[in-house]
Design a protein around this motif. Structure first.
Motif, PDB file in Angstrom:
ATOM      1  N   HIS A  91       1.781   1.701  -3.540  1.00 52.15           N
ATOM      2  CA  HIS A  91       0.660   2.228  -4.344  1.00 52.15           C
ATOM      3  C   HIS A  91       0.510   3.737  -4.120  1.00 52.15           C
ATOM      4  O   HIS A  91       0.260   4.488  -5.060  1.00 52.15           O
ATOM      5  CB  HIS A  91      -0.656   1.547  -3.952  1.00 52.15           C
ATOM      6  CG  HIS A  91      -0.683   0.082  -4.246  1.00 52.15           C
ATOM      7  ND1 HIS A  91      -0.044  -0.462  -5.336  1.00 52.15           N
ATOM      8  CD2 HIS A  91      -1.269  -0.961  -3.597  1.00 52.15           C
ATOM      9  CE1 HIS A  91      -0.218  -1.774  -5.340  1.00 52.15           C
ATOM     10  NE2 HIS A  91      -0.960  -2.098  -4.298  1.00 52.15           N
ATOM     11  N   ILE A  92       0.647   4.149  -2.853  1.00 47.20           N
ATOM     12  CA  ILE A  92       0.516   5.583  -2.542  1.00 47.20           C
ATOM     13  C   ILE A  92       1.671   6.358  -3.187  1.00 47.20           C
ATOM     14  O   ILE A  92       1.469   7.406  -3.792  1.00 47.20           O
ATOM     15  CB  ILE A  92       0.447   5.811  -1.013  1.00 47.20           C
ATOM     16  CG1 ILE A  92      -0.862   5.223  -0.466  1.00 47.20           C
ATOM     17  CG2 ILE A  92       0.546   7.301  -0.664  1.00 47.20           C
ATOM     18  CD1 ILE A  92      -0.948   5.145   1.043  1.00 47.20           C
ATOM     19  N   ARG A 133       1.059   6.745  -6.847  1.00 43.66           N
ATOM     20  CA  ARG A 133      -0.001   7.735  -7.107  1.00 43.66           C
ATOM     21  C   ARG A 133       0.530   9.164  -6.922  1.00 43.66           C
ATOM     22  O   ARG A 133       0.247  10.054  -7.738  1.00 43.66           O
ATOM     23  CB  ARG A 133      -1.177   7.455  -6.167  1.00 43.66           C
ATOM     24  CG  ARG A 133      -2.433   8.202  -6.470  1.00 43.66           C
ATOM     25  CD  ARG A 133      -2.582   9.423  -5.623  1.00 43.66           C
ATOM     26  NE  ARG A 133      -2.591   9.097  -4.209  1.00 43.66           N
ATOM     27  CZ  ARG A 133      -2.276   9.957  -3.263  1.00 43.66           C
ATOM     28  NH1 ARG A 133      -1.903  11.184  -3.561  1.00 43.66           N
ATOM     29  NH2 ARG A 133      -2.314   9.607  -2.003  1.00 43.66           N
ATOM     30  N   ARG A 177      -2.891  19.292   0.949  1.00 43.87           N
ATOM     31  CA  ARG A 177      -3.928  19.225  -0.077  1.00 43.87           C
ATOM     32  C   ARG A 177      -4.696  17.904   0.006  1.00 43.87           C
ATOM     33  O   ARG A 177      -5.885  17.843  -0.231  1.00 43.87           O
ATOM     34  CB  ARG A 177      -3.281  19.379  -1.453  1.00 43.87           C
ATOM     35  CG  ARG A 177      -4.135  20.168  -2.414  1.00 43.87           C
ATOM     36  CD  ARG A 177      -3.392  20.588  -3.605  1.00 43.87           C
ATOM     37  NE  ARG A 177      -2.541  19.516  -4.129  1.00 43.87           N
ATOM     38  CZ  ARG A 177      -2.059  19.510  -5.359  1.00 43.87           C
ATOM     39  NH1 ARG A 177      -2.323  20.495  -6.169  1.00 43.87           N
ATOM     40  NH2 ARG A 177      -1.297  18.537  -5.770  1.00 43.87           N
ATOM     41  N   GLU A 178      -3.972  16.853   0.350  1.00 42.46           N
ATOM     42  CA  GLU A 178      -4.611  15.536   0.510  1.00 42.46           C
ATOM     43  C   GLU A 178      -5.705  15.615   1.569  1.00 42.46           C
ATOM     44  O   GLU A 178      -6.757  14.997   1.454  1.00 42.46           O
ATOM     45  CB  GLU A 178      -3.556  14.509   0.918  1.00 42.46           C
ATOM     46  CG  GLU A 178      -4.072  13.119   1.122  1.00 42.46           C
ATOM     47  CD  GLU A 178      -3.769  12.171  -0.030  1.00 42.46           C
ATOM     48  OE1 GLU A 178      -4.695  11.523  -0.479  1.00 42.46           O
ATOM     49  OE2 GLU A 178      -2.612  12.099  -0.477  1.00 42.46           O
ATOM     50  N   HIS A 211       1.789  14.537 -13.798  1.00 40.64           N
ATOM     51  CA  HIS A 211       0.678  15.089 -14.580  1.00 40.64           C
ATOM     52  C   HIS A 211       0.481  16.588 -14.375  1.00 40.64           C
ATOM     53  O   HIS A 211      -0.240  17.221 -15.120  1.00 40.64           O
ATOM     54  CB  HIS A 211      -0.623  14.341 -14.247  1.00 40.64           C
ATOM     55  CG  HIS A 211      -0.695  13.024 -14.931  1.00 40.64           C
ATOM     56  ND1 HIS A 211      -0.208  11.876 -14.365  1.00 40.64           N
ATOM     57  CD2 HIS A 211      -1.155  12.663 -16.160  1.00 40.64           C
ATOM     58  CE1 HIS A 211      -0.392  10.869 -15.205  1.00 40.64           C
ATOM     59  NE2 HIS A 211      -0.960  11.317 -16.295  1.00 40.64           N
ATOM     60  N   ASP A 212       1.112  17.129 -13.323  1.00 44.05           N
ATOM     61  CA  ASP A 212       1.011  18.566 -13.065  1.00 44.05           C
ATOM     62  C   ASP A 212       2.265  19.220 -13.663  1.00 44.05           C
ATOM     63  O   ASP A 212       3.278  19.393 -13.003  1.00 44.05           O
ATOM     64  CB  ASP A 212       0.928  18.797 -11.540  1.00 44.05           C
ATOM     65  CG  ASP A 212       0.647  20.234 -11.195  1.00 44.05           C
ATOM     66  OD1 ASP A 212       0.693  21.083 -12.100  1.00 44.05           O
ATOM     67  OD2 ASP A 212       0.404  20.510 -10.011  1.00 44.05           O
ATOM     68  N   ASN A 235       0.827  -1.212   0.000  1.00 47.87           N
ATOM     69  CA  ASN A 235       0.000   0.000   0.000  1.00 47.87           C
ATOM     70  C   ASN A 235       0.859   1.260   0.000  1.00 47.87           C
ATOM     71  O   ASN A 235       0.489   2.253  -0.622  1.00 47.87           O
ATOM     72  CB  ASN A 235      -0.951  -0.007   1.193  1.00 47.87           C
ATOM     73  CG  ASN A 235      -2.266  -0.670   0.844  1.00 47.87           C
ATOM     74  OD1 ASN A 235      -2.591  -0.830  -0.331  1.00 47.87           O
ATOM     75  ND2 ASN A 235      -3.018  -1.062   1.840  1.00 47.87           N
ATOM     76  N   ASN A 288       2.697   9.993  -9.834  1.00 50.70           N
ATOM     77  CA  ASN A 288       1.834  10.178 -10.994  1.00 50.70           C
ATOM     78  C   ASN A 288       1.189  11.567 -10.989  1.00 50.70           C
ATOM     79  O   ASN A 288       1.084  12.230 -12.027  1.00 50.70           O
ATOM     80  CB  ASN A 288       0.741   9.110 -10.928  1.00 50.70           C
ATOM     81  CG  ASN A 288       0.433   8.549 -12.294  1.00 50.70           C
ATOM     82  OD1 ASN A 288       0.886   9.082 -13.298  1.00 50.70           O
ATOM     83  ND2 ASN A 288      -0.332   7.476 -12.328  1.00 50.70           N
ATOM     84  N   GLN A 289       0.749  11.976  -9.804  1.00 51.04           N
ATOM     85  CA  GLN A 289       0.111  13.300  -9.682  1.00 51.04           C
ATOM     86  C   GLN A 289       1.084  14.409 -10.073  1.00 51.04           C
ATOM     87  O   GLN A 289       0.716  15.338 -10.785  1.00 51.04           O
ATOM     88  CB  GLN A 289      -0.317  13.528  -8.236  1.00 51.04           C
ATOM     89  CG  GLN A 289      -1.715  13.043  -7.917  1.00 51.04           C
ATOM     90  CD  GLN A 289      -2.050  13.349  -6.480  1.00 51.04           C
ATOM     91  OE1 GLN A 289      -1.575  12.657  -5.587  1.00 51.04           O
ATOM     92  NE2 GLN A 289      -2.844  14.371  -6.254  1.00 51.04           N
TER      93      GLN A 289
END
Lengths: 242, 248
Positions: free
Chosen positions: A7-8, A11, A73-74, A18-19, A4, A14-15
């Motif tokens: 996975h975090i 992610r 932000r999370e 993409h920014d 996990n 990935n964020q």
């Protein structure tokens, strides 16, 4: 548990990828700052002395800010609440963020170090890989400090207020600009508990005097201990601050 | 299957000095939809946050599927918070896939099929590669629902799931909720609209941290003694009765 965290981390990475604007700023801003520092210290010997301290300071500053704001932000967008209901431990979240941001903080540090050495032409005597490895430890502490601090902020504005409280005093008290020994005794005692003191001392020893990582083991141990302590504190405060 | 999906026993909860949940008990049967209906500040969201384990009651106990809050239980819970709670920089598919992963769907092919299935269920196939920040509010709600159900949980908590949805989409959501119930899932839904309330098998009218009445929509309407009573009438009837009992 470890899956996990991975996975975090995936992610988070990935964020950021993409920014695109954030990505560009991560890469460009440190270069602009180091260029300004290089131009403002025309005396080569002064720049040689200041550069290792600035490398440590910028690694601490950028990693702290990037992680702190993202983690905040999370919480503010509600995804932390979702994660807390999922079968994810608090340690998964802290480790996931640490791993996710670590990659970008490392790229940033690599750029700063290479730019400082080759573009600004500072003189250094230590091994490049040892400088980078030492910086890895500094970044680890900065990322976990960012996560821990963000649990006390409710919005980005509050998070930014932690910079003058947590980062700026370290610049003045940890030997970045003038030696710690020249400060009043009570401030010297204060510098002992601040992580940047060890980051600056260790990096200067490697870069200016050609020390190895084994020679700066005390600084490394303190910085690692700081990273572990802030990770534990961040994990403990996480649930209360959703 | 346990006799009750959720057992809430005499719980209380306060934010500082403000008592938000006051000695509340609820028993929810499995395979049903249970609606928490009440105005803003009634304690609906707090009750859901207590039931999913985000908050701890100051007194009393909560058991879901016969168990206290635990990591094992977390696998069996689906939670859709009031905010869309999504990663705006990621696509619809990436968001749902992330939640599928952290809920332990390890097998790549199976996970991918399930992610595609829920994207179709919420009618977002055309938008599957769009970033969440490019979607409308209603579309974000649909992605949020998909994230909550992707791991096929038997217990699903939906906090104001139809807020901001147009009537057509609201019908679409309820059709899907009814399918979930038929397949054996238990749904706990908070709402402040009587449209949503009418769809639930059982309802709890909430006000100021208390349940003022509980029953099926039909039972609650019948309790007013009027043949043509609406749920709105029933809600007002119980509120006034409560006020009268309190001497207000």
């Amino acid at each position: 548990m470890a899956s996990n965290a991975i996975h975090i981390a995936g992610r988070v990475a990935n964020q950021i990828i993409h920014d695109r604007r954030t990505m560009a700023l991560i890469l460009i801003v440190p270069l602009v700052v180091m260029t300004l520092i290089g131009l403002s210290f025309p005396d080569e010997s002064v720049l040689d002395y200041i550069a290792p301290a600035m490398l440590a300071t910028l690694a601490l500053f950028f990693s702290f800010l990037l992680t702190g704001i993202s983690f905040l932000r999370e919480r503010s967008q509600g995804t932390m609440e979702r994660l807390m209901v999922a079968p994810v431990t608090r340690l998964d979240i802290v480790l996931g963020y640490l791993l996710g941001f670590f990659i970008f903080a490392l790229i940033q540090t690599l750029i700063i170090v290479l730019f400082t050495i080759y573009a600004l032409g500072i003189n250094f005597y230590g091994e490049l890989w040892q400088i980078l490895l030492f910086q890895v430890v500094v970044i680890t502490g900065a990322v976990t400090l960012g996560i821990f601090t963000s649990t006390f902020a409710h919005n980005e504005f509050q998070m930014v207020q932690f910079i003058p409280l947590i980062i700026v005093p370290q610049i003045f008290l940890c030997g970045v600009i003038w030696p710690v020994e020249q400060m009043p005794e009570y401030l010297q005692w204060l510098s002992v508990i601040l992580p940047l003191t060890y980051a600056v001392e260790g990096l200067r020893d490697i870069m200016l005097y050609g020390f190895s990582l084994a020679d700066v083991w005390v600084e490394l141990a303190v910085l690692l201990g700081f990273a572990i302590l802030t990770s534990i504190l961040a994990s403990l405060t996480l649930r209360k601050r959703v | 299957m346990t006799e009750t999906a959720i057992d809430v026993n005499n719980i209380s909860f306060s934010y500082g000095k403000l008592k938000v949940i006051d000695d509340m008990s609820v028993a929810i049967s499995p395979g049903t939809s249970y609606g928490l209906l009440g105005p803003n500040g009634a304690g609906k969201t707090t009750l859901i946050r207590l039931m999913v384990g985000l908050l701890k009651p100051s007194s009393g106990s909560i058991r879901c599927l016969g168990k206290a809050a635990s990591r094992e239980l977390a696998h069996q819970i689906g939670y859709m918070p009031q905010l869309p709670a999504l990663y705006n920089e990621l696509s619809v598919r990436q968001n749902i896939d992330f939640f599928a992963r952290i809920y332990g769907m390890k097998h790549k092919k199976e996970r991918s099929q399930r992610v595609d299935e829920v994207i179709r269920l919420v009618d977002l196939w055309q938008k599957r590669n769009a970033h969440v920040n490019q979607l409308s509010g209603g579309m974000k709600q649909r992605v949020s629902l998909a994230c909550a159900i992707v791991h096929r949980p038997p217990l699903i908590f939906l906090d104001e799931p139809t807020v901001g949805l147009d009537p057509e989409l609201r019908v679409h959501f309820w059709n899907y909720f009814e399918e979930l119930i038929k397949s054996g899932s238990t749904l706990i839904i908070s709402s402040h609209t009587f449209d949503d309330a009418a769809h639930c098998n059982k309802l709890a009218f909430m006000r100021l941290g208390k349940i003022v009445a509980e029953g099926s929509p039909r039972e609650l309407k019948q309790a007013t003694g009027k043949l043509d009573a609406t749920l709105e009438n029933a809600f007002l009837y119980f509120i006034r009765r409560e006020d009268k009992a309190d001497g207000k």
